[in-house]
Motif scaffolding. Sequence first.
Motif, PDB file in Angstrom:
ATOM      1  N   ASP A 174       0.862  -1.179   0.000  1.00  0.00           N
ATOM      2  CA  ASP A 174       0.000   0.000   0.000  1.00  0.00           C
ATOM      3  C   ASP A 174       0.899   1.230   0.000  1.00  0.00           C
ATOM      4  OD1 ASP A 174      -2.812  -1.023   0.258  1.00  0.00           O
ATOM      5  OD2 ASP A 174      -1.898  -2.046   1.980  1.00  0.00           O
ATOM      6  N   ILE A 175       0.812   2.006  -1.064  1.00  0.00           N
ATOM      7  CA  ILE A 175       1.562   3.266  -1.114  1.00  0.00           C
ATOM      8  C   ILE A 175       0.708   4.312  -0.398  1.00  0.00           C
ATOM      9  CG2 ILE A 175       2.649   4.979  -2.600  1.00  0.00           C
ATOM     10  CD1 ILE A 175       3.813   2.125  -2.887  1.00  0.00           C
ATOM     11  N   LEU A 176       1.277   4.944   0.624  1.00  0.00           N
ATOM     12  CA  LEU A 176       0.527   5.895   1.443  1.00  0.00           C
ATOM     13  C   LEU A 176       1.145   7.281   1.294  1.00  0.00           C
ATOM     14  CD1 LEU A 176       0.264   3.814   4.781  1.00  0.00           C
ATOM     15  CD2 LEU A 176      -1.086   3.602   2.681  1.00  0.00           C
ATOM     16  N   CYS A 177       0.329   8.249   0.913  1.00  0.00           N
ATOM     17  CA  CYS A 177       0.815   9.604   0.661  1.00  0.00           C
ATOM     18  C   CYS A 177      -0.008  10.572   1.494  1.00  0.00           C
ATOM     19  CB  CYS A 177       0.670   9.914  -0.834  1.00  0.00           C
ATOM     20  SG  CYS A 177       1.177  11.580  -1.288  1.00  0.00           S
ATOM     21  N   ALA A 178       0.614  11.152   2.526  1.00  0.00           N
ATOM     22  CA  ALA A 178      -0.152  11.996   3.453  1.00  0.00           C
ATOM     23  C   ALA A 178       0.552  13.325   3.668  1.00  0.00           C
ATOM     24  CB  ALA A 178      -0.353  11.282   4.789  1.00  0.00           C
ATOM     25  N   ASN A 179      -0.020  14.362   3.084  1.00  0.00           N
ATOM     26  CA  ASN A 179       0.469  15.721   3.301  1.00  0.00           C
ATOM     27  C   ASN A 179      -0.384  16.339   4.405  1.00  0.00           C
ATOM     28  OD1 ASN A 179       1.059  18.437   3.276  1.00  0.00           O
ATOM     29  ND2 ASN A 179       1.096  18.609   1.045  1.00  0.00           N
ATOM     30  N   ALA A 180       0.192  16.452   5.599  1.00  0.00           N
ATOM     31  CA  ALA A 180      -0.552  17.013   6.734  1.00  0.00           C
ATOM     32  C   ALA A 180      -0.187  18.476   6.954  1.00  0.00           C
ATOM     33  CB  ALA A 180      -0.288  16.192   7.993  1.00  0.00           C
ATOM     34  N   GLY A 181       0.343  19.109   5.922  1.00  0.00           N
ATOM     35  CA  GLY A 181       0.708  20.521   6.043  1.00  0.00           C
ATOM     36  C   GLY A 181      -0.515  21.424   6.027  1.00  0.00           C
ATOM     37  N   VAL A 182      -0.315  22.660   6.468  1.00  0.00           N
ATOM     38  CA  VAL A 182      -1.390  23.650   6.435  1.00  0.00           C
ATOM     39  C   VAL A 182      -0.871  24.915   5.764  1.00  0.00           C
ATOM     40  CG1 VAL A 182      -2.629  22.822   8.469  1.00  0.00           C
ATOM     41  CG2 VAL A 182      -0.771  24.467   8.739  1.00  0.00           C
ATOM     42  N   HIS A 183      -1.778  25.578   5.032  1.00  0.00           N
ATOM     43  CA  HIS A 183      -1.428  26.843   4.391  1.00  0.00           C
ATOM     44  C   HIS A 183      -2.614  27.776   4.544  1.00  0.00           C
ATOM     45  CE1 HIS A 183      -4.022  25.333   1.280  1.00  0.00           C
ATOM     46  NE2 HIS A 183      -3.225  24.323   1.029  1.00  0.00           N
ATOM     47  N   ASN A 184      -2.483  28.977   4.059  1.00  0.00           N
ATOM     48  CA  ASN A 184      -3.557  29.953   4.243  1.00  0.00           C
ATOM     49  C   ASN A 184      -4.504  30.025   3.055  1.00  0.00           C
ATOM     50  OD1 ASN A 184      -2.607  30.673   6.768  1.00  0.00           O
ATOM     51  ND2 ASN A 184      -1.132  32.116   5.887  1.00  0.00           N
ATOM     52  N   GLN A 185      -4.411  29.060   2.143  1.00  0.00           N
ATOM     53  CA  GLN A 185      -5.307  29.045   0.995  1.00  0.00           C
ATOM     54  C   GLN A 185      -6.583  28.299   1.359  1.00  0.00           C
ATOM     55  OE1 GLN A 185      -4.253  30.691  -1.786  1.00  0.00           O
ATOM     56  NE2 GLN A 185      -2.468  31.186  -0.534  1.00  0.00           N
ATOM     57  N   PHE A 186      -7.722  28.778   0.847  1.00  0.00           N
ATOM     58  CA  PHE A 186      -8.981  28.081   1.099  1.00  0.00           C
ATOM     59  C   PHE A 186      -8.980  26.725   0.408  1.00  0.00           C
ATOM     60  CE2 PHE A 186     -13.320  26.967  -0.154  1.00  0.00           C
ATOM     61  CZ  PHE A 186     -13.936  26.961   1.082  1.00  0.00           C
ATOM     62  N   PHE A 187      -8.467  26.697  -0.816  1.00  0.00           N
ATOM     63  CA  PHE A 187      -8.466  25.451  -1.591  1.00  0.00           C
ATOM     64  C   PHE A 187      -7.311  25.512  -2.566  1.00  0.00           C
ATOM     65  CE2 PHE A 187      -9.983  22.784  -5.202  1.00  0.00           C
ATOM     66  CZ  PHE A 187     -10.230  21.607  -4.509  1.00  0.00           C
ATOM     67  N   ALA A 188      -6.415  24.557  -2.483  1.00  0.00           N
ATOM     68  CA  ALA A 188      -5.276  24.542  -3.394  1.00  0.00           C
ATOM     69  C   ALA A 188      -4.772  23.117  -3.494  1.00  0.00           C
ATOM     70  CB  ALA A 188      -4.164  25.451  -2.882  1.00  0.00           C
ATOM     71  N   THR A 189      -4.200  22.784  -4.635  1.00  0.00           N
ATOM     72  CA  THR A 189      -3.571  21.480  -4.802  1.00  0.00           C
ATOM     73  C   THR A 189      -2.069  21.650  -4.599  1.00  0.00           C
ATOM     74  OG1 THR A 189      -3.374  21.866  -7.168  1.00  0.00           O
ATOM     75  CG2 THR A 189      -5.336  20.700  -6.407  1.00  0.00           C
ATOM     76  N   ASN A 190      -1.375  20.522  -4.410  1.00  0.00           N
ATOM     77  CA  ASN A 190       0.059  20.574  -4.149  1.00  0.00           C
ATOM     78  C   ASN A 190       0.900  20.423  -5.403  1.00  0.00           C
ATOM     79  OD1 ASN A 190      -0.076  20.872  -1.261  1.00  0.00           O
ATOM     80  ND2 ASN A 190      -0.928  18.811  -1.267  1.00  0.00           N
ATOM     81  N   PHE A 191       0.243  20.069  -6.500  1.00  0.00           N
ATOM     82  CA  PHE A 191       0.919  20.081  -7.799  1.00  0.00           C
ATOM     83  C   PHE A 191      -0.150  20.430  -8.820  1.00  0.00           C
ATOM     84  CE2 PHE A 191      -0.549  15.914  -9.392  1.00  0.00           C
ATOM     85  CZ  PHE A 191      -0.998  15.337  -8.223  1.00  0.00           C
ATOM     86  N   ASN A 192       0.211  20.421 -10.101  1.00  0.00           N
ATOM     87  CA  ASN A 192      -0.699  20.751 -11.209  1.00  0.00           C
ATOM     88  C   ASN A 192      -2.162  20.452 -10.872  1.00  0.00           C
ATOM     89  OD1 ASN A 192      -2.221  20.436 -13.668  1.00  0.00           O
ATOM     90  ND2 ASN A 192      -0.274  20.479 -14.773  1.00  0.00           N
ATOM     91  N   ALA A 193      -2.959  21.507 -10.713  1.00  0.00           N
ATOM     92  CA  ALA A 193      -4.335  21.343 -10.231  1.00  0.00           C
ATOM     93  C   ALA A 193      -5.181  20.524 -11.196  1.00  0.00           C
ATOM     94  CB  ALA A 193      -4.977  22.709  -9.998  1.00  0.00           C
ATOM     95  N   ALA A 194      -4.988  20.723 -12.499  1.00  0.00           N
ATOM     96  CA  ALA A 194      -5.807  19.995 -13.471  1.00  0.00           C
ATOM     97  C   ALA A 194      -5.536  18.496 -13.370  1.00  0.00           C
ATOM     98  CB  ALA A 194      -5.528  20.501 -14.886  1.00  0.00           C
ATOM     99  N   VAL A 195      -4.266  18.127 -13.155  1.00  0.00           N
ATOM    100  CA  VAL A 195      -3.910  16.708 -13.046  1.00  0.00           C
ATOM    101  C   VAL A 195      -4.428  16.137 -11.725  1.00  0.00           C
ATOM    102  CG1 VAL A 195      -1.988  15.074 -12.858  1.00  0.00           C
ATOM    103  CG2 VAL A 195      -1.875  16.947 -14.523  1.00  0.00           C
ATOM    104  N   ASN A 196      -4.197  16.867 -10.635  1.00  0.00           N
ATOM    105  CA  ASN A 196      -4.573  16.368  -9.311  1.00  0.00           C
ATOM    106  C   ASN A 196      -6.092  16.220  -9.187  1.00  0.00           C
ATOM    107  OD1 ASN A 196      -4.059  17.550  -5.884  1.00  0.00           O
ATOM    108  ND2 ASN A 196      -4.470  15.510  -6.637  1.00  0.00           N
ATOM    109  N   LEU A 197      -6.845  17.240  -9.612  1.00  0.00           N
ATOM    110  CA  LEU A 197      -8.305  17.183  -9.456  1.00  0.00           C
ATOM    111  C   LEU A 197      -8.903  16.125 -10.382  1.00  0.00           C
ATOM    112  CD1 LEU A 197      -9.078  20.991  -9.088  1.00  0.00           C
ATOM    113  CD2 LEU A 197      -8.922  19.253  -7.291  1.00  0.00           C
ATOM    114  N   LYS A 198      -8.309  15.966 -11.561  1.00  0.00           N
ATOM    115  CA  LYS A 198      -8.825  14.936 -12.466  1.00  0.00           C
ATOM    116  C   LYS A 198      -8.632  13.548 -11.872  1.00  0.00           C
ATOM    117  CE  LYS A 198      -6.981  13.588 -16.502  1.00  0.00           C
ATOM    118  NZ  LYS A 198      -6.608  13.546 -17.930  1.00  0.00           N
ATOM    119  N   GLU A 199      -7.464  13.294 -11.271  1.00  0.00           N
ATOM    120  CA  GLU A 199      -7.233  11.947 -10.736  1.00  0.00           C
ATOM    121  C   GLU A 199      -8.186  11.643  -9.582  1.00  0.00           C
ATOM    122  OE1 GLU A 199      -3.080  11.655  -9.725  1.00  0.00           O
ATOM    123  OE2 GLU A 199      -3.309  12.556  -7.760  1.00  0.00           O
ATOM    124  N   LEU A 200      -8.624  12.697  -8.875  1.00  0.00           N
ATOM    125  CA  LEU A 200      -9.577  12.477  -7.782  1.00  0.00           C
ATOM    126  C   LEU A 200     -11.006  12.266  -8.296  1.00  0.00           C
ATOM    127  CD1 LEU A 200      -8.284  15.082  -5.168  1.00  0.00           C
ATOM    128  CD2 LEU A 200      -7.959  12.607  -5.138  1.00  0.00           C
TER     129      LEU A 200
END
Lengths: 412, 412
Positions: A174-200
């Motif tokens: 099981d590959i486990l990927c957990a970004n528990a960081g916090v930022h001040n953005q309401f909604f943001a992806t951690n890499f290319n948004a079009a790629v990340n949101l599409k995969e979800l």
Amino acid sequence: MNHQDPNIVIIGMGTVGKVLASAFAKKRNARTYNLHLIGRTEQSTRDIAERIRDLFAMPALRHVCDARQTDSLIERLLEINPAIVINVATPDTHVSVMRACLEVGAHYLDTAVFELPGDFNVAAPWYNHELALREQFRQKGLTAILSIGFDPGVVNVFCAKVRNDYLDCIDSIDILCANAGVHNQFFATNFNAAVNLKELCENTGYWQQGAWHSSPPFSRSMAFNFPAIGMQKLYSVGHDEVHSLSVNIPEARIEFWMRVGDQFRSTFEVLKNVGMLSLAPIEVGAERISPLDFLARVLPSPQTFANEYRGTVCVGALISGTKMGKPETVFIHSVCNHEDCYQDLETQVTAYTTALPVMAATLLVLDGEWDVGTMVHPEELPPDPFLNRIRELGLNWHVTYPSSRPEPAFNT
Amino acid sequence: MNHQDPNIVIIGMGTVGKVLASAFAKKRNARTYNLHLIGRTEQSTRDIAERIRDLFAMPALRHVCDARQTDSLIERLLEINPAIVINVATPDTHVSVMRACLEVGAHYLDTAVFELPGDFNVAAPWYNHELALREQFRQKGLTAILSIGFDPGVVNVFCAKVRNDYLDCIDSIDILCANAGVHNQFFATNFNAAVNLKELCENTGYWQQGAWHSSPPFSRSMAFNFPAIGMQKLYSVGHDEVHSLSVNIPEARIEFWMRVGDQFRSTFEVLKNVGMLSLAPIEVGAERISPLDFLARVLPSPQTFANEYRGTVCVGALISGTKMGKPETVFIHSVCNHEDCYQDLETQVTAYTTALPVMAATLLVLDGEWDVGTMVHPEELPPDPFLNRIRELGLNWHVTYPSSRPEPAFNT
């Protein structure tokens, strides 16, 4: 520029390209090389070249070229005479860049599977476009290492390391990927948004009992008690590494899991319901753009809030099997925090942990240790030189023995 | 076409234009007239002309023209020789169409205040662009009735009716607009999405003690127990009618309140936080479009789900004051349901209740009862002929005496 030194070409002047160029500039004491930057626009290419010149006194030659135009890319590469081409441009460029490498006789690296913007729920197994070129790489004795970022990339090497040194038989990965960081953005992806949101939005695909299985998005979840960041909820997501590990370790059940925070998920669901994640183009005057691609331009670029990102990311492979006839579970993983990455290369964890493995692999190919003269996935290569090299560059990794394996929950 | 009959021009072939043309075609027994349709595209204009020809055997002449191009509009109108021009195109066309009416000697009607796409939090009082042309309308003896849809429009007439017949003094006017209908869309507006969502992003403006006051969006709310639809939560929203009523009934406190459902509001907040309600243009190739305008194209057009809209809308004026020295509160209102509107003109309540008042006002101007030869707001005209006429066309209205006035809550 020194004509004795190998020419390293970086294609793609986005966030990862910027961090990668910075890493090659800052951490160059081990080896000498000439750096060439190829971007789609004059502006992005010049920005990065000037950055590494000003910060690290590293010269770089700049070239503007759309990597999807194979002929014009070949022209550029013939001028450069590259030893190796690193492709961190968008995933629709991969086949074109690989063809160009074959033409000019250069090694090739990338960080994700080939994908066209309109691709959705692509049937397993992936990597067919790349593997169609494997025989040509082999015949020419050129090395192509596919998907050597962090996940996919380092996690594939983690699997090879566990197979070599920790377990005799592997039952599950099981590959486990957990970004528990916090930022001040309401909604943001951690890499290319079009790629990340599409995969979800896509169905997840996992490998079990020698066959592919598919399940709707967010239908499979589990909680895992991570080192450094504690208990986190993860969702099964279709991901590149499952498609090569299932070929190289076919006896295991293999699945990829990603932490998705509650606010991220609820916002994601609203955007999906409203239609903003659709791939169907909308007309804007004479142009056409999908809601997803438009949204990606509205959302903050990951690089813009790197300086305010706080907290820790843990990514690894949770692998169960047997050792000396007894059941055993190991979690081989890295822990990084956003502040350290920003301190080192002015970026956040995702871009940092994608760029440094690429640099490590590049050096190993140039040094011969990973110059295998054909196309491979990372788990097919000797893991130790690479795991040592990423540690030298700044990426730690550890092995722990979790007291219990988490049980996945379904349809939550 | 009959050259004896007056030429009625409808500019704007959106949802309201379609319903208005249908109403003029279906309900034409009272009077004869020639109908001219002006749209921005050939397609929209032809669709509506063919619809009323096929459904109601009503011919209409079609013209394609961008109403913001005054010179070309004047050319078209000179060919038509209109008695009256009804403008239900986007609110950025009003001044251009009024200028054209002055040039060709036609009466003018519209349904909202003039507004440019980039306008945001426009300072009170509104209607300055229109009123700058009032003297010219007066000098030419032409009638211009501003904002004669439902709200603004009918509700302004409601205020005149109460002032004439129900109260001696008016202390407060609250315009209450509550659509309690349900549809199968996750998120949709009841009229032009870009206009509706923008007004919900703006500060609300209200009139109190002879001065304008402003408050952040969703900062003022109240609950009111409506006829037919019961208790509903309403939010103060800046709205057109407050800006004319404050001139004509300056002694009253005047405020506009709109029902916003919980799911609508939470989705709205997500879209706002994500940046999709921004007015700042984004580049798409050679074109530029704001996230709000792009979102408006992604959301379902109000017309597309009219056939599945169910439930009831109540809109009215809650007016307090004194009668014969005693305090009195009246609620003068209409109740409409979506199914009835669809049955009559294949539309939902919002477009229906905008179009029929416009038709009533048009007939009153042509008949002379509202042909006042200058520019006016609806509350400046005799209310009874209009209130009778809308009842004949299919819009009921009632007066009730609420047992108590609701108290606004702030910052909820």
